[in-house]
Design an enzyme around this catalytic site. Structure first.
Site, PDB file in Angstrom:
ATOM      1  N   LYS A   1       0.862  -1.181   0.000  1.00  0.00           N
ATOM      2  CA  LYS A   1       0.000   0.000   0.000  1.00  0.00           C
ATOM      3  C   LYS A   1       0.897   1.230   0.000  1.00  0.00           C
ATOM      4  CE  LYS A   1      -3.887   0.177   0.270  1.00  0.00           C
ATOM      5  NZ  LYS A   1      -4.864   0.237  -0.844  1.00  0.00           N
TER       6      LYS A   1
ATOM      7  N   HIS B   1      -9.993  -7.327  -5.442  1.00  0.00           N
ATOM      8  CA  HIS B   1      -9.736  -6.304  -4.441  1.00  0.00           C
ATOM      9  C   HIS B   1     -10.175  -6.789  -3.058  1.00  0.00           C
ATOM     10  CE1 HIS B   1     -11.585  -2.842  -2.159  1.00  0.00           C
ATOM     11  NE2 HIS B   1     -10.367  -2.371  -2.331  1.00  0.00           N
TER      12      HIS B   1
END
Length: 415
Positions: free
Chosen positions: A186, A313
């Site tokens: 991330k 996702h």
């Protein structure tokens, strides 16, 4: 067979102070557990968002589903739309992408309906989606820069991760503990050159693991192209480097790394524009807002038609979601990338039998009827009580970040 009762239970899950472009995760992630009971006693399970908008939409629609035949999903959709005539708005105003509440609510109730269908037929849910084409589903380690611990708490077992070397250490732990064969970072958190260094050190430490980075639109086009040039040949794809279809198309046309998205293509009506502009090569599905499991298989078929790839996702979730993801991934022939999952960060669940166990970074596809999971009612009660005491009804990473740094401002893009 008709739906006789629907029980909605909001729960709070202890979370870690994981950083992203909006701020930092709060001490709890919120989910809603769905128990749908038919007049013959068959129970279907589901799991969805716990945001106040989603929970309100689920509550407003639930009573209208009494008497529904769980095999009649078109009727389910019609009932949801009638129950939410104004659409309910979007799921969470603090998110970086807009998910329509009607899509979220239909998706949430489709899962228990399909769990019931499969249990009635004595088949796993994957059989309702065309049948499993793989017996094991690979997942990717989800790496985060993070603070040592939440405000007022001792450092957690993962400790602070704010440097490239510390991130390599986090990745080693994920690989050693869960066997993950792919690594996702991330991004959009630290300065671009630091995140480039992080990816290069991950490549050095894991020469054979596919790598990917997702800044959630946290970069400008100029920054994204700079980073893409530095990471060309290092990462398998670059996820949502910038915000908006036009910006994504510009980056896609000027860099050689495939772009993936779960932010600019969220609905079927957006696929055509993405194809015309050649803005993405990989669409990350998510049954929570794409219209459920069957719609997600339709998305995969459209991706195949248009020469796009598909992956999956994730957001913070529990085992019912993980079970549904695994059945969907098993029945998606053209899913060629490891799926995202936050599950290892969760470290708790409401399903019987304890946590799912990854082997070599993958989960075996359950062949039991339905989703193959059941609820531990004592654990559900515990996390429901935590929801009541947590003092949260929505997620706001920026507001919580300002408790660490009062001068922090939400800026997307930030870099």
């Amino acid at each position: 067979m008709k739906v006789a009762d629907i029980r909605l239970t909001p729960v709070a899950i202890p979370d870690k102070p994981l950083l992203n472009c909006k701020g930092v995760h709060q001490p709890y992630a919120l989910r809603t557990i769905i128990e749908m009971t038919c007049d013959d006693g068959t129970v279907g399970l589901g799991e969805s968002y716990g945001s106040i908008k989603a929970l309100t939409g689920l509550r407003e629609a639930a009573s209208s589903l009494i008497g529904l035949d769980p095999f009649h999903l078109h009727d389910l959709k019609a009932r949801v739309l009638r129950a939410l005539p104004n659409g309910g708005g979007i799921n969470a105003k603090t998110a970086v992408a807009d998910h329509k509440v009607t899509d979220v609510v239909f998706s949430a109730f489709e899962i228990p309906c399909m769990d019931i269908q499969a249990k009635t037929l004595g088949r796993p849910v994957s059989d309702l989606l065309g049948g499993a084409v793989r017996g094991r589903v690979p997942f990717s380690a989800y790496l985060f820069f993070k603070f040592a611990g939440h405000i007022g708490q001792k450092p957690d077992e993962w400790g602070e991760v704010m440097t490239p070397d510390a991130m390599v250490g986090q990745a080693r732990r994920f690989v050693e503990q869960y066997g993950f064969q792919s690594l996702k970072l991330k991004g959009g958190v630290l300065a671009p050159d630091v995140e480039i260094e992080t990816m290069l050190k991950l490549r050095e430490a894991f020469p054979h693991h596919p790598l990917r980075i997702d800044p959630n639109g946290g970069w400008t086009v100029k920054t994204a192209l700079y980073i893409a040039k530095k990471l060309d040949g290092v990462i398998e794809y670059l996820e949502d480097p910038v915000l908006g279809m036009e910006a994504m198309a510009q980056v896609a046309h000027e860099c050689g790394i495939p772009l993936a998205t779960n932010m600019i293509v969220l609905e079927f009506g957006q696929i055509a524009e993405a194809v015309r502009k050649d803005a993405v090569k990989i669409i990350l599905s998510d049954h929570h807002y794409w219209g459920g499991l069957r719609a997600s298989t339709h998305l995969a078929k459209l991706c195949a038609v248009f020469g796009l790839q598909v992956s999956m996702h994730s957001n913070s979730h529990l085992g019912i979601t993980l079970a549904a993801m695994t059945h969907l991934a098993a029945a998606t022939p053209n899913l060629h990338y490891a799926c995202d999952t936050h599950y290892p960060w969760t470290n708790t669940d409401i399903i019987e039998g304890g946590l799912f166990q990854f082997e070599d970074g993958a989960l075996a596809v359950c062949d039991k009827p339905g989703l193959g999971v059941s609820i531990d009612q004592a654990k559900l009660k515990e996390l429901a009580a935590l929801y009541e005491s947590a003092g949260m009804n929505d997620r706001n990473d920026t507001l919580y970040m300002q408790q660490f740094d009062p001068a922090y401002e939400r800026r997307v893009p930030r870099w």
